[in-house]
Design a protein around this motif. Structure first.
Motif, PDB file in Angstrom:
ATOM      1  N   PHE A   4      26.320  42.421  53.052  1.00  0.00           N
ATOM      2  CA  PHE A   4      26.155  42.527  51.602  1.00  0.00           C
ATOM      3  C   PHE A   4      27.128  43.578  51.100  1.00  0.00           C
ATOM      4  O   PHE A   4      27.697  44.337  51.894  1.00  0.00           O
ATOM      5  CB  PHE A   4      24.711  42.886  51.218  1.00  0.00           C
ATOM      6  CG  PHE A   4      24.310  44.314  51.492  1.00  0.00           C
ATOM      7  CD1 PHE A   4      24.354  45.276  50.489  1.00  0.00           C
ATOM      8  CD2 PHE A   4      23.865  44.700  52.743  1.00  0.00           C
ATOM      9  CE1 PHE A   4      23.984  46.587  50.731  1.00  0.00           C
ATOM     10  CE2 PHE A   4      23.478  46.009  53.001  1.00  0.00           C
ATOM     11  CZ  PHE A   4      23.540  46.953  51.993  1.00  0.00           C
ATOM     12  N   PHE A   5      27.358  43.616  49.801  1.00  0.00           N
ATOM     13  CA  PHE A   5      28.224  44.673  49.286  1.00  0.00           C
ATOM     14  C   PHE A   5      27.662  45.274  48.009  1.00  0.00           C
ATOM     15  O   PHE A   5      26.884  44.661  47.276  1.00  0.00           O
ATOM     16  CB  PHE A   5      29.670  44.200  49.100  1.00  0.00           C
ATOM     17  CG  PHE A   5      29.908  43.093  48.106  1.00  0.00           C
ATOM     18  CD1 PHE A   5      29.873  43.324  46.737  1.00  0.00           C
ATOM     19  CD2 PHE A   5      30.224  41.808  48.538  1.00  0.00           C
ATOM     20  CE1 PHE A   5      30.131  42.311  45.828  1.00  0.00           C
ATOM     21  CE2 PHE A   5      30.481  40.784  47.644  1.00  0.00           C
ATOM     22  CZ  PHE A   5      30.432  41.038  46.275  1.00  0.00           C
ATOM     23  N   LEU A   6      28.063  46.512  47.802  1.00  0.00           N
ATOM     24  CA  LEU A   6      27.647  47.291  46.641  1.00  0.00           C
ATOM     25  C   LEU A   6      28.672  48.391  46.455  1.00  0.00           C
ATOM     26  O   LEU A   6      29.136  48.979  47.430  1.00  0.00           O
ATOM     27  CB  LEU A   6      26.258  47.894  46.880  1.00  0.00           C
ATOM     28  CG  LEU A   6      25.626  48.673  45.716  1.00  0.00           C
ATOM     29  CD1 LEU A   6      25.264  47.731  44.582  1.00  0.00           C
ATOM     30  CD2 LEU A   6      24.378  49.415  46.209  1.00  0.00           C
ATOM     31  N   GLY A   7      29.028  48.657  45.219  1.00  0.00           N
ATOM     32  CA  GLY A   7      30.010  49.709  44.998  1.00  0.00           C
ATOM     33  C   GLY A   7      30.331  49.886  43.538  1.00  0.00           C
ATOM     34  O   GLY A   7      29.731  49.249  42.659  1.00  0.00           O
ATOM     35  N   PRO A   8      31.279  50.748  43.228  1.00  0.00           N
ATOM     36  CA  PRO A   8      31.662  50.993  41.835  1.00  0.00           C
ATOM     37  C   PRO A   8      32.374  49.788  41.235  1.00  0.00           C
ATOM     38  O   PRO A   8      32.771  48.852  41.933  1.00  0.00           O
ATOM     39  CB  PRO A   8      32.592  52.208  41.944  1.00  0.00           C
ATOM     40  CG  PRO A   8      33.158  52.125  43.318  1.00  0.00           C
ATOM     41  CD  PRO A   8      32.064  51.559  44.179  1.00  0.00           C
ATOM     42  N   ARG A   9      32.526  49.820  39.935  1.00  0.00           N
ATOM     43  CA  ARG A   9      33.162  48.712  39.220  1.00  0.00           C
ATOM     44  C   ARG A   9      34.541  48.378  39.789  1.00  0.00           C
ATOM     45  O   ARG A   9      34.925  47.207  39.903  1.00  0.00           O
ATOM     46  CB  ARG A   9      33.287  49.095  37.743  1.00  0.00           C
ATOM     47  CG  ARG A   9      33.842  47.996  36.850  1.00  0.00           C
ATOM     48  CD  ARG A   9      32.808  46.922  36.621  1.00  0.00           C
ATOM     49  NE  ARG A   9      33.341  45.590  36.899  1.00  0.00           N
ATOM     50  CZ  ARG A   9      32.617  44.483  36.825  1.00  0.00           C
ATOM     51  NH1 ARG A   9      31.358  44.545  36.490  1.00  0.00           N
ATOM     52  NH2 ARG A   9      33.151  43.314  37.094  1.00  0.00           N
ATOM     53  N   SER A  10      35.292  49.410  40.162  1.00  0.00           N
ATOM     54  CA  SER A  10      36.644  49.192  40.678  1.00  0.00           C
ATOM     55  C   SER A  10      36.628  48.337  41.939  1.00  0.00           C
ATOM     56  O   SER A  10      37.576  47.590  42.209  1.00  0.00           O
ATOM     57  CB  SER A  10      37.323  50.537  40.959  1.00  0.00           C
ATOM     58  OG  SER A  10      36.566  51.293  41.889  1.00  0.00           O
ATOM     59  N   PHE A  11      35.549  48.424  42.720  1.00  0.00           N
ATOM     60  CA  PHE A  11      35.453  47.631  43.947  1.00  0.00           C
ATOM     61  C   PHE A  11      35.260  46.157  43.619  1.00  0.00           C
ATOM     62  O   PHE A  11      35.906  45.281  44.220  1.00  0.00           O
ATOM     63  CB  PHE A  11      34.298  48.145  44.802  1.00  0.00           C
ATOM     64  CG  PHE A  11      34.130  47.416  46.114  1.00  0.00           C
ATOM     65  CD1 PHE A  11      35.215  47.163  46.928  1.00  0.00           C
ATOM     66  CD2 PHE A  11      32.875  46.988  46.523  1.00  0.00           C
ATOM     67  CE1 PHE A  11      35.055  46.499  48.147  1.00  0.00           C
ATOM     68  CE2 PHE A  11      32.705  46.331  47.729  1.00  0.00           C
ATOM     69  CZ  PHE A  11      33.797  46.081  48.540  1.00  0.00           C
ATOM     70  N   TYR A  12      34.385  45.858  42.664  1.00  0.00           N
ATOM     71  CA  TYR A  12      34.189  44.469  42.263  1.00  0.00           C
ATOM     72  C   TYR A  12      35.477  43.891  41.680  1.00  0.00           C
ATOM     73  O   TYR A  12      35.828  42.735  41.945  1.00  0.00           O
ATOM     74  CB  TYR A  12      33.062  44.358  41.238  1.00  0.00           C
ATOM     75  CG  TYR A  12      31.742  44.933  41.699  1.00  0.00           C
ATOM     76  CD1 TYR A  12      31.349  44.866  43.033  1.00  0.00           C
ATOM     77  CD2 TYR A  12      30.886  45.553  40.807  1.00  0.00           C
ATOM     78  CE1 TYR A  12      30.144  45.394  43.456  1.00  0.00           C
ATOM     79  CE2 TYR A  12      29.667  46.086  41.223  1.00  0.00           C
ATOM     80  CZ  TYR A  12      29.311  46.004  42.550  1.00  0.00           C
ATOM     81  OH  TYR A  12      28.116  46.530  42.959  1.00  0.00           O
ATOM     82  N   ASP A  13      36.183  44.692  40.896  1.00  0.00           N
ATOM     83  CA  ASP A  13      37.451  44.229  40.327  1.00  0.00           C
ATOM     84  C   ASP A  13      38.484  43.995  41.422  1.00  0.00           C
ATOM     85  O   ASP A  13      39.270  43.042  41.350  1.00  0.00           O
ATOM     86  CB  ASP A  13      37.972  45.251  39.310  1.00  0.00           C
ATOM     87  CG  ASP A  13      37.109  45.325  38.057  1.00  0.00           C
ATOM     88  OD1 ASP A  13      36.356  44.360  37.794  1.00  0.00           O
ATOM     89  OD2 ASP A  13      37.174  46.346  37.341  1.00  0.00           O
ATOM     90  N   PHE A  14      38.483  44.874  42.426  1.00  0.00           N
ATOM     91  CA  PHE A  14      39.391  44.702  43.566  1.00  0.00           C
ATOM     92  C   PHE A  14      39.154  43.351  44.235  1.00  0.00           C
ATOM     93  O   PHE A  14      40.096  42.587  44.502  1.00  0.00           O
ATOM     94  CB  PHE A  14      39.189  45.843  44.567  1.00  0.00           C
ATOM     95  CG  PHE A  14      39.730  45.564  45.944  1.00  0.00           C
ATOM     96  CD1 PHE A  14      41.080  45.690  46.217  1.00  0.00           C
ATOM     97  CD2 PHE A  14      38.873  45.164  46.973  1.00  0.00           C
ATOM     98  CE1 PHE A  14      41.582  45.420  47.500  1.00  0.00           C
ATOM     99  CE2 PHE A  14      39.359  44.892  48.251  1.00  0.00           C
ATOM    100  CZ  PHE A  14      40.716  45.023  48.507  1.00  0.00           C
ATOM    101  N   LEU A  15      37.884  43.027  44.508  1.00  0.00           N
ATOM    102  CA  LEU A  15      37.562  41.764  45.170  1.00  0.00           C
ATOM    103  C   LEU A  15      37.926  40.570  44.293  1.00  0.00           C
ATOM    104  O   LEU A  15      38.499  39.578  44.768  1.00  0.00           O
ATOM    105  CB  LEU A  15      36.078  41.718  45.525  1.00  0.00           C
ATOM    106  CG  LEU A  15      35.606  42.688  46.613  1.00  0.00           C
ATOM    107  CD1 LEU A  15      34.082  42.666  46.727  1.00  0.00           C
ATOM    108  CD2 LEU A  15      36.243  42.367  47.960  1.00  0.00           C
ATOM    109  N   LYS A  16      37.603  40.655  43.006  1.00  0.00           N
ATOM    110  CA  LYS A  16      37.867  39.531  42.112  1.00  0.00           C
ATOM    111  C   LYS A  16      39.360  39.302  41.909  1.00  0.00           C
ATOM    112  O   LYS A  16      39.807  38.162  41.736  1.00  0.00           O
ATOM    113  CB  LYS A  16      37.185  39.773  40.759  1.00  0.00           C
ATOM    114  CG  LYS A  16      35.663  39.747  40.833  1.00  0.00           C
ATOM    115  CD  LYS A  16      35.012  40.126  39.520  1.00  0.00           C
ATOM    116  CE  LYS A  16      35.041  38.994  38.532  1.00  0.00           C
ATOM    117  NZ  LYS A  16      34.211  39.284  37.338  1.00  0.00           N
ATOM    118  N   ASP A  17      40.142  40.387  41.936  1.00  0.00           N
ATOM    119  CA  ASP A  17      41.579  40.273  41.673  1.00  0.00           C
ATOM    120  C   ASP A  17      42.391  39.875  42.903  1.00  0.00           C
ATOM    121  O   ASP A  17      43.574  39.536  42.776  1.00  0.00           O
ATOM    122  CB  ASP A  17      42.120  41.603  41.121  1.00  0.00           C
ATOM    123  CG  ASP A  17      41.583  41.909  39.727  1.00  0.00           C
ATOM    124  OD1 ASP A  17      41.085  40.980  39.063  1.00  0.00           O
ATOM    125  OD2 ASP A  17      41.654  43.082  39.306  1.00  0.00           O
TER     126      ASP A  17
END
Length: 708
Positions: free
Chosen positions: A425-438
């Motif tokens: 599973f993953f959890l983290g700051p907004r920048s992490f989600y943006d990193f994965l999506k980008d």
């Protein structure tokens, strides 16, 4: 599948299907479908005939400010970071211990300290290894699985991604089906989730009921980065010397994990400086032979692979720095040949002969051989098998005999479908989600989501795991370590449940099952208790145990590394005292001698008698002047004013522990003048630039004094 625009309609269908006895499983962390959960809880709260039990973990809420000054600081920050995240309405009632009798919330992992001294939370904690959670949830009669998902497509076919939480759901569904139990899966789509691959991909009919409405999309819960304190930097630097190139790593969330990743980044990007830092801090092979035995301090050439229950943003940093770059493949034969150097990721025509010699393929390729070769890019994806022949994209017909085949027409460029990380599973700051999506799709596939049963244990897939998890380093944190080597990580001596076992036991045990793996437990050597007194986190004994003494391995504090594996009780006690804070060493030695765990003539090596913060703080300070060891080396969510205000507020909070000093500071602030123009933007950020009453005037003065 029944699709709905509203949670209300979906819950109507759910109750119509399963009745009013709802025993629901929902993922931990960010995978909860909050709107559905809120609708069900509202129904149960208003209708006593509905019995609602929720089995979950790590329930996340937007933090609440308590004091006036906290509200001024946190209000705009929380609004910016958490945006439209909908809090779970049952959580306030649970914290206040006012849940209705027909509702029960059971969790196997708490946000640290959330339910300390809370009777409801303490009584409804389920202690379970992560790998046993699906079994334990099943045993409690679960009949509904609820999860947040996102839309996507693969090869033009619409699919869903479990995104951040494939951890338990798939195993639980398989368990329910295998036992013939009737159940319902209900989901809610949220396109703010990164679309992840691997075990996260499920067909549309995985869900019986789906809420699909873009107007309900909300910001995925994104805990902000916290500053790394000096003590954590020290622990992280010690740990960084134990990570081997061509290895595997597991780390957790928080400043200790970030400190380790910072150390690894320094080791990779400026190895000479990294070695200088270690030398000046006396992190060396002489004091800690385990560095020589199982660690390294050189740059990473082959790189690391991650197999971790929690995929955190620190792994993004390792990937960007070229450390997390070792790919593994879910083929036993290919992974073995890679490990043995028989093949490489870039290959030529001879790979057919190597694979045939090792009986991975036949001389005359079958349809299964062709599919295998296509899956891993050894032959091009456009090649098909038909009536014992290979057909190219331009309809050339080729022999299926590898000795007769014109290999140039079919061979691929390099191995494909590898992964640099497996995560549960993953959890983290907004920048992490943006990193994965980008990330481009092919790169995002390198971060492959897996079931916890595939991550946290070897059983059922041991052969491939042993090939992939070479030089494994499983790094976790704990709260207390006893002189016999047992560790406490989840609850206090009075049995107050602080967090949970999670996967820690699984990984510690796995480190003893893999021949070249090590378990590393990190802890700060001391803490300040509620009365403001210092207490050692290395203790003679402790009434709560998460990791038993027979699984003791490596323990790290800010003062060093204790290698406990294969050691006697005397050697274990001695090694742990060597990394304890010197203010507690005499007491620990006395207790160990009294219990006959140390001989009466025991003397602590003088190298370890100066374990005080004053030993390492000046060294770190000198390196900080060169731009190293910043509070937020991996990024943060704060503005510059907020960073400076936060520093001032910490100063105020520290003063409050001493009333005399605080009142002296307060008087000095009230009668001070000036500085207002210098900190105008800071006052405006705190809405104290134009105080409306005496209270706000005092807080303005306090803030100005703290900022000065």
């Amino acid at each position: 599948m029944n699709k709905f625009d509203s949670p209300k309609a979906a819950v109507d269908k759910l109750i119509q299907t399963v009745g009013k006895n709802i025993i629901m499983a929902a993922p931990l962390g960010a995978g909860k479908a909050n709107h559905i959960l809120n609708e069900i809880y509202l129904r149960a709260k208003n209708d006593p005939s509905i019995n609602f039990t929720l089995l979950t973990a790590l329930t996340l809420q937007v933090p609440k400010a308590k004091s006036f000054i906290e509200k001024q600081f946190m209000g705009p920050f929380l609004q910016r970071v958490f945006k439209n995240y909908p809090n779970l309405t049952f959580e306030n009632d649970r914290l206040n211990q006012s849940l209705p009798d027909n509702v029960k919330i059971i969790e196997f992992y708490y946000k640290a300290g959330q339910f300390k001294d809370n009777a409801y939370g303490q009584q409804n904690y389920l202690s379970s290894n992560y790998t046993h959670v699906a079994r334990d949830v099943f045993n409690r009669g679960v009949n509904v699985i609820c999860q947040q998902v996102c839309h996507g497509s693969i090869d033009d076919e619409a699919v869903l991604s479990l995104s951040c939480n494939p951890d338990i759901s798939i195993d639980l569904v398989n368990l329910l089906k295998a036992n013939g139990r009737e159940f319902v899966t209900i989901g809610q789509t949220n396109q703010d989730l990164p679309f992840m691959y691997g075990e996260s991909i499920v067909p549309l009919n995985f869900f019986d009921i789906l809420v699909d409405n873009r107007e309900l999309d909300y910001a995925v819960f994104a805990p902000p980065k916290m500053a790394i304190p000096d003590v954590d930097y020290m622990i992280g630097l010690h740990a960084s010397s134990l990570i081997k190139d061509n290895g595997e790593i597991q780390i957790g969330i928080g400043s200790l994990g970030d400190a380790l990743v910072y150390g690894l980044g320094l080791r990779q990007e400026n190895n000479d400086l990294y070695r200088k830092v270690l030398k000046e801090l006396e992190i060396d092979r002489l004091s800690f032979p385990v560095i020589e035995q199982c660690g390294e301090t050189e740059e990473f050439n082959i790189g690391l692979f991650a197999s971790t229950e929690m995929l955190v943003d620190s792994f993004a940093s390792l990937y960007q720095k070229g450390i997390l770059k070792k790919k593994v493949y879910d083929s036993v034969i290919l992974q073995r040949l890679l490990n043995e150097g028989e093949i490489s990721e870039e290959f030529d025509e001879s790979i057919f002969d190597v694979l045939q010699q090792h009986k991975a393929i036949s001389q005359k390729l079958s349809i299964e051989d062709v599919e295998f070769l296509k899956e891993y890019g050894i032959i091009r994806s456009g090649i098909n098998f038909q009536e014992g022949r290979l057909i190219t994209q331009d309809n050339q017909i080729l022999s299926n005999d590898i000795h007769e085949l014109d290999r140039n027409l079919v061979i691929g460029e390099r191995l494909r479908n590898g992964a640099v990380a497996h995560g549960g599973f993953f959890l983290g700051p907004r920048s992490f989600y943006d990193f994965l999506k980008d990330l481009p799709v092919e790169e995002r596939k390198l971060f492959r989501m897996r079931k916890i049963s595939q991550i946290n244990q070897l059983y059922g897939h041991e052969e491939i795991d042993r090939l992939q998890r070479v030089n494994g380093r499983f790094i976790n944190t704990c709260m207390k370590v006893s002189l016999n080597g047992q560790a406490c990580s989840d609850a206090l001596e009075d049995y107050n449940q602080i967090s949970g076992v999670g996967g820690q036991y699984n990984f510690v045990a796995m480190a003893h099952e893999l021949p070249d793996a090590r378990s590393v437990l990190q802890l700060r050597s001391f803490r300040t208790n509620a009365e403001g007194k210092l207490e050692s986190n290395i203790v003679f004994n402790y009434a709560n145990c998460t990791i038993p003494r027979h699984l003791r391995d490596i323990v790290i504090t800010e003062y060093g590394i204790a290698d406990l594996r294969s050691k006697t009780d005397e050697e274990v006690a001695s090694a742990l005292i060597q990394i304890a804070d010197s203010r507690f060493q005499a007491m620990l030695i006395s207790q160990a001698k009294k219990a006959n765990k140390l001989p009466n003539n025991f003397q602590l090596d003088k190298r370890f008698t100066n374990n005080y913060p004053q030993r390492y703080l000046p060294v770190l300070k000198a390196f900080k002047s060169q731009g190293l060891f910043k509070p937020f080396p991996l990024g943060h969510d704060f503005t510059q004013e907020e960073l400076e205000i936060g520093k001032g507020l910490k100063k105020l909070k520290a003063l409050q522990s001493n009333k005399i000093k605080f009142y002296q500071f307060l008087l000095s602030a009230i009668f001070s003048t000036g500085k207002k123009s210098k900190y105008q933007s800071h006052l405006k950020r705190m809405n104290l630039d134009n105080p409306q009453n005496s209270k706000e005037k005092v807080y303005q003065k306090l803030l100005l004094k703290a900022l000065g």
